[in-house]
Design a protein around this motif. Structure first.
Motif, mmCIF file in Angstrom:
data_model
loop_
_atom_site.group_PDB
_atom_site.id
_atom_site.type_symbol
_atom_site.label_atom_id
_atom_site.label_comp_id
_atom_site.label_asym_id
_atom_site.label_seq_id
_atom_site.Cartn_x
_atom_site.Cartn_y
_atom_site.Cartn_z
ATOM 1 N N LYS B 135 0.836 -1.261 -0.067
ATOM 2 C CA LYS B 135 -0.055 0.005 0.288
ATOM 3 C C LYS B 135 0.894 1.141 -0.157
ATOM 4 O O LYS B 135 0.660 2.281 -0.397
ATOM 5 C CB LYS B 135 -1.073 -0.062 1.336
ATOM 6 C CG LYS B 135 -2.091 -0.850 1.110
ATOM 7 C CD LYS B 135 -3.197 -0.682 1.950
ATOM 8 C CE LYS B 135 -4.190 -1.835 1.944
ATOM 9 N NZ LYS B 135 -4.847 -2.138 3.082
ATOM 10 N N ARG B 136 2.008 1.315 0.758
ATOM 11 C CA ARG B 136 2.842 2.420 1.039
ATOM 12 C C ARG B 136 3.398 2.398 -0.613
ATOM 13 O O ARG B 136 3.893 3.808 -1.081
ATOM 14 C CB ARG B 136 3.821 2.137 1.893
ATOM 15 C CG ARG B 136 3.080 2.057 3.322
ATOM 16 C CD ARG B 136 2.723 3.657 3.772
ATOM 17 N NE ARG B 136 2.349 3.723 4.987
ATOM 18 C CZ ARG B 136 1.796 4.608 5.693
ATOM 19 N NH1 ARG B 136 1.826 5.739 4.871
ATOM 20 N NH2 ARG B 136 1.530 4.929 6.937
ATOM 21 N N LEU B 137 4.073 1.512 -1.147
ATOM 22 C CA LEU B 137 4.672 1.691 -2.349
ATOM 23 C C LEU B 137 3.610 2.055 -3.535
ATOM 24 O O LEU B 137 3.982 2.878 -4.419
ATOM 25 C CB LEU B 137 5.217 0.282 -2.839
ATOM 26 C CG LEU B 137 6.592 -0.125 -2.061
ATOM 27 C CD1 LEU B 137 7.042 -1.561 -2.311
ATOM 28 C CD2 LEU B 137 7.634 0.683 -2.431
ATOM 29 N N ASP B 138 2.622 1.678 -3.272
ATOM 30 C CA ASP B 138 1.531 2.051 -4.569
ATOM 31 C C ASP B 138 1.237 3.071 -4.357
ATOM 32 O O ASP B 138 0.514 3.790 -5.533
ATOM 33 C CB ASP B 138 0.411 0.882 -4.289
ATOM 34 C CG ASP B 138 -0.766 0.854 -5.603
ATOM 35 O OD1 ASP B 138 -0.060 1.043 -6.701
ATOM 36 O OD2 ASP B 138 -1.774 0.748 -5.340
ATOM 37 N N SER B 139 1.192 3.974 -3.316
ATOM 38 C CA SER B 139 0.523 4.994 -2.982
ATOM 39 C C SER B 139 1.931 6.063 -2.955
ATOM 40 O O SER B 139 1.592 7.400 -2.739
ATOM 41 C CB SER B 139 -0.203 5.349 -1.965
ATOM 42 O OG SER B 139 0.472 4.916 -0.792
ATOM 43 N N PHE B 140 2.943 5.744 -3.234
ATOM 44 C CA PHE B 140 4.213 6.536 -3.181
ATOM 45 C C PHE B 140 4.186 7.700 -4.300
ATOM 46 O O PHE B 140 4.360 7.327 -5.404
ATOM 47 C CB PHE B 140 5.640 5.731 -3.318
ATOM 48 C CG PHE B 140 6.916 6.259 -2.829
ATOM 49 C CD1 PHE B 140 7.015 6.831 -1.834
ATOM 50 C CD2 PHE B 140 7.749 6.397 -3.888
ATOM 51 C CE1 PHE B 140 8.470 7.649 -1.557
ATOM 52 C CE2 PHE B 140 8.770 6.955 -3.801
ATOM 53 C CZ PHE B 140 9.042 7.565 -2.244
ATOM 54 N N PRO B 141 4.266 8.926 -3.807
ATOM 55 C CA PRO B 141 4.383 9.909 -4.984
ATOM 56 C C PRO B 141 5.628 10.339 -5.774
ATOM 57 O O PRO B 141 5.506 10.986 -6.578
ATOM 58 C CB PRO B 141 3.779 11.303 -4.163
ATOM 59 C CG PRO B 141 4.378 10.959 -2.656
ATOM 60 C CD PRO B 141 4.565 9.366 -2.666
ATOM 61 N N GLY B 142 6.641 9.659 -5.109
ATOM 62 C CA GLY B 142 7.997 10.068 -5.434
ATOM 63 C C GLY B 142 8.689 10.568 -4.240
ATOM 64 O O GLY B 142 8.229 11.044 -3.486
ATOM 65 N N GLY B 143 10.036 10.330 -4.206
ATOM 66 C CA GLY B 143 10.847 10.830 -3.163
ATOM 67 C C GLY B 143 12.039 10.100 -3.061
ATOM 68 O O GLY B 143 12.285 9.389 -3.902
ATOM 69 N N THR B 144 12.416 9.857 -1.698
ATOM 70 C CA THR B 144 13.610 8.977 -1.709
ATOM 71 C C THR B 144 13.265 7.699 -0.618
ATOM 72 O O THR B 144 12.530 7.753 0.351
ATOM 73 C CB THR B 144 14.802 9.653 -0.541
ATOM 74 O OG1 THR B 144 14.990 10.858 -1.305
ATOM 75 C CG2 THR B 144 15.737 8.959 -0.309
ATOM 76 N N ILE B 145 13.498 6.503 -1.332
ATOM 77 C CA ILE B 145 13.438 5.232 -0.598
ATOM 78 C C ILE B 145 14.735 4.663 -0.444
ATOM 79 O O ILE B 145 15.531 4.490 -1.036
ATOM 80 C CB ILE B 145 12.639 4.301 -1.349
ATOM 81 C CG1 ILE B 145 11.229 4.760 -1.726
ATOM 82 C CG2 ILE B 145 12.412 2.811 -0.784
ATOM 83 C CD1 ILE B 145 10.334 3.971 -2.922
ATOM 84 N N ALA B 146 14.920 4.235 0.929
ATOM 85 C CA ALA B 146 15.955 3.614 1.425
ATOM 86 C C ALA B 146 15.669 1.971 1.858
ATOM 87 O O ALA B 146 14.611 1.789 2.663
ATOM 88 C CB ALA B 146 16.381 4.480 2.589
ATOM 89 N N LEU B 147 16.373 1.114 1.298
ATOM 90 C CA LEU B 147 15.846 -0.347 1.576
ATOM 91 C C LEU B 147 17.297 -0.903 2.143
ATOM 92 O O LEU B 147 18.281 -0.819 1.298
ATOM 93 C CB LEU B 147 15.262 -0.726 0.228
ATOM 94 C CG LEU B 147 14.756 -2.167 0.659
ATOM 95 C CD1 LEU B 147 13.640 -2.379 -0.695
ATOM 96 C CD2 LEU B 147 15.771 -3.636 0.191
#
Lengths: 81, 398
Positions: B135-147
Motif C-alpha cells: 500500500k505504501r509503495l503503491d501510493s508513493f508519490p516520488g521521493g527517497t526510498i531507502a531499503l
C-alpha cells in the motif's frame, strides 16, 4: 564468541565461507565496547581485504593479521564504538 | 518398536521431514504454533507486486494422516531429560527430537524500527506487513526510498537486492522513477555479500541508478524524521524506509543452556546436523547456526539428511544452497554454493525468473516428497564444483 586466555574476545569463523567471517565480526562489534580486543579466526582468504575495509570504515585498529596453515588470525582493538 | 519423534515446527523443514519417514519406525508428532503453512518467498511479491494468490495452506493437508499435528507453542526443551514443554503446560517426551522452528523477526534490536515497520510494513514478517508495504509503495508519490537489512543475519540473502530491484521496476512502470531516489544500504563491504555474485549485481545497480551505501550497519532510526543511523556513523534521510528486521532463534529455553548462541540459534554440527553434545537431537532450517544461507533449498536438503540418518543411513549435509534471485524486469539468476564450492558468477536469464515464479507450485508438492526424483536430479545437475587450491579466493555463502 568466547573469552580467550589472553583476555581477547574470540570470534571463531574457521570453515565459514564469505561473508561468514565479516558477518561474525559485525555481530561481535555490535556487542563490543571501546578498548576490547577481538581475535578473529577465519579460513576464507577474502577476510583479509574485507577486514581492512571494515577497519578503515569503522575507525578501529588492526593490530595484526597472521596466517598459519590456512588459518588467518586477525587481532583488532576497538577504538570507536 | 516405534520410536517417539518430536518435531518442533510445522514449516518446510518439519513438514518435509514428517513426510520422509517410515510410519512403521516412528510415532511422529509435529508441534506447531500455527496451522497455516506460509510459502514464505511469496511475501516479496505480496509487498512489491501485490500478488494475491493463495500462499497459505492448511498444515494438516500437507502431512500424512499418521502424523500427529499439535497446535501449541514449545517454550522449553530439556535435552538431558529428553522432553519439551509447551506454553499450555503440556509435556512431550521424545526418543528423537528435531528442532525446526525457523526464526523470528526481532525489531526490538534496533531502536525506532518497531514504529517504522508498523507504519510502513516489511516483507519478512507476515502477510499483513507485506500488504502494508505494498500500500505504501503503491501510493508513493516520488521521493527517497531507502531499503536494506537491519542486521547481518538474514533469511534469504538475495532478498534485500530483490526488494530494491522490484522497487525500481515498480517506479518505472508508474512513471515515477525520475522523481525518486533509491538508496540500498548493507552492513557488508559490497552490495551482494558474496563477491562473485556481486560482480553481476553492481553493474545492474549502476545501470538502474540505484545508490549503494556499504558498511551501513543499522544502529537506530528516528521515526519522526525517517532518518536511519549506522553504527559506523553514517545516516540516511528518506521518505519511505524499507527495513528488513533483524532475526533471532525461536523463543525457547534450552537445557543445557549452552546449546544456543547469543541470538538463540541452535548450535548444530554443520554436517550431521546434530545439536551440540547430543546424539538424538537435530536442528534443521533457519533454527540452526549453520555457516550457510538461511534459505529454502538448504532447509529441504537438511530435512532429507536428518530423515536418512534417522532411518539408519547416516548422511551429511554439504552446505548446499541454490537461491533463486529475482533481478527485476523479468530476469533472474540462481546462486549455487556449498561448504566446499564457491559461488561463481552466473548469467541472469528470463528462464531463471520463470523458474522462480514456478516455485510456489513446486513447493507444495516438494513438501510431500512427490517431486523427490525431480529435485534430486536438479540438485545433481546444478551441483557446484569444489574450489581448487590454486583458485583465487572466492565466496561460498549465498
Amino acid at each position: 564468541m568466547d573469552e580467550t586466555t589472553t583476555g581477547r574476545i574470540l570470534i571463531d569463523s574457521t570453515g565459514s565461507p564469505c561473508p561468514g567471517p565479516i558477518t561474525d565480526l559485525a555481530l561481535a562489534y555490535r556487542r563490543s565496547k571501546v578498548g576490547d580486543l577481538l581475535e578473529l579466526w577465519a579460513t576464507d582468504p577474502g577476510i583479509r581485504t574485507d577486514v581492512r575495509a571494515w577497519a578503515a570504515k569503522t575507525g578501529n585498529e588492526i593490530l595484526s593479521i597472521s596466517d598459519s596453515d590456512g588459518k588467518i588470525v586477525v587481532v583488532i582493538r576497538i577504538a570507536k564504538r | 518398536m516405534q520410536k517417539k519423534l518430536l518435531i518442533i515446527g510445522g514449516g518446510s523443514a518439519g513438514t518435509i521431514l514428517a513426510n520422509s519417514l517410515d510410519r512403521r519406525d516412528f510415532e511422529i508428532s509435529v508441534v506447531s504454533s500455527s496451522f497455516g503453512h506460509l510459502f514464505q518467498p511469496a511475501l516479496l511479491y505480496v509487498a512489491f507486486t501485490n500478488v494475491k494468490s493463495h500462499i497459505v495452506r492448511d498444515e494438516r493437508s500437507l502431512l500424512p494422516p499418521h502424523v500427529n499435528l499439535i497446535h501449541d507453542q514449545i517454550t522449553a526443551v530439556d535435552l538431558n531429560e529428553q522432553r519439551a514443554t509447551s506454553a499450555n503446560g503440556a509435556v512431550f517426551p521424545y526418543d528423537y527430537l528435531v528442532i525446526a522452528t525457523g526464526m523470528r523477526t526481532d525489531t526490538s534490536q534496533i531502536p525506532g524500527l518497531s514504529e517504522i515497520n508498523e507504519k510502513y510494513g516489511d516483507y519478512h514478517s507476515s502477510i499483513a506487513r507485506a500488504q502494508r508495504l505494498w500500500k505504501r509503495l503503491d501510493s508513493f508519490p516520488g521521493g527517497t526510498i531507502a531499503l536494506g537489512q537491519g542486521s547481518p543475519i538474514i533469511k534469504c540473502p538475495p532478498s534485500p537486492l530483490e526488494g530494491i530491484f522490484l522497487t525500481d521496476e515498480l517506479l518505472r512502470k508508474k512513471g515515477l522513477r525520475d522523481k525518486s531516489r533509491l538508496i540500498f544500504f548493507t552492513p557488508f563491504p559490497r552490495a551482494y555479500s558474496a563477491s562473485p555474485m556481486n560482480e553481476i549485481v553492481e553493474p545492474l545497480l549502476q545501470e538502474h541508478g540505484i545508490e549503494v551505501l556499504t558498511f551501513f550497519d543499522l544502529d537506530h532510526i528516528d521515526p519522526a524524521t525517517n532518518t536511519l543511523y549506522s553504527i559506523e556513523g553514517d545516516k540516511i534521510e528518506c521518505d519511505l524506509p524499507i527495513v528488513i528486521p533483524p532475526f533471532k532463534g525461536a523463543e525457547i529455553e534450552y537445557l543445557p543452556v549452552d546449546v544456543v548462541d547469543p541470538d538463540n540459534f541452535v548450535i548444530t554440527d554443520k554436517e550431521t546436523l546434530r545439536v551440540k553434545g547430543t546424539f538424538n537431537a537435530f536442528a534443521v532450517g533457519d533454527a540452526s547456526n549453520l555457516p550457510t544461507s538461511k534459505a529454502g533449498v538448504g532447509t529441504h536438503l537438511q530435512a532429507k539428511v536428518v530423515a536418512k540418518t534417522l532411518s539408519g543411513h547416516p548422511a551429511k549435509f554439504d552446505g548446499r544452497t541454490s537461491c533463486p534471485f529475482d533481478l527485476g524486469n523479468g530476469r533472474g539468476v540462481f546462486v549455487n554454493g556449498s561448504y566446499e564450492a564457491p559461488v561463481t558468477k552466473a548469467r541472469p536469464t528470463r528462464t531463471n525468473h520463470l523458474m522462480k515464479m514456478a516455485f510456489e507450485r513446486i513447493y507444495w508438492s516438494s513438501l510431500r516428497g512427490r517431486l523427490d526424483p525431480v529435485m534430486d536430479a536438479y540438485f545433481a545437475l546444478t551441483r557446484p564444483r569444489p574450489a581448487s587450491k590454486e583458485q583465487e579466493p572466492a565466496s561460498t555463502n549465498v
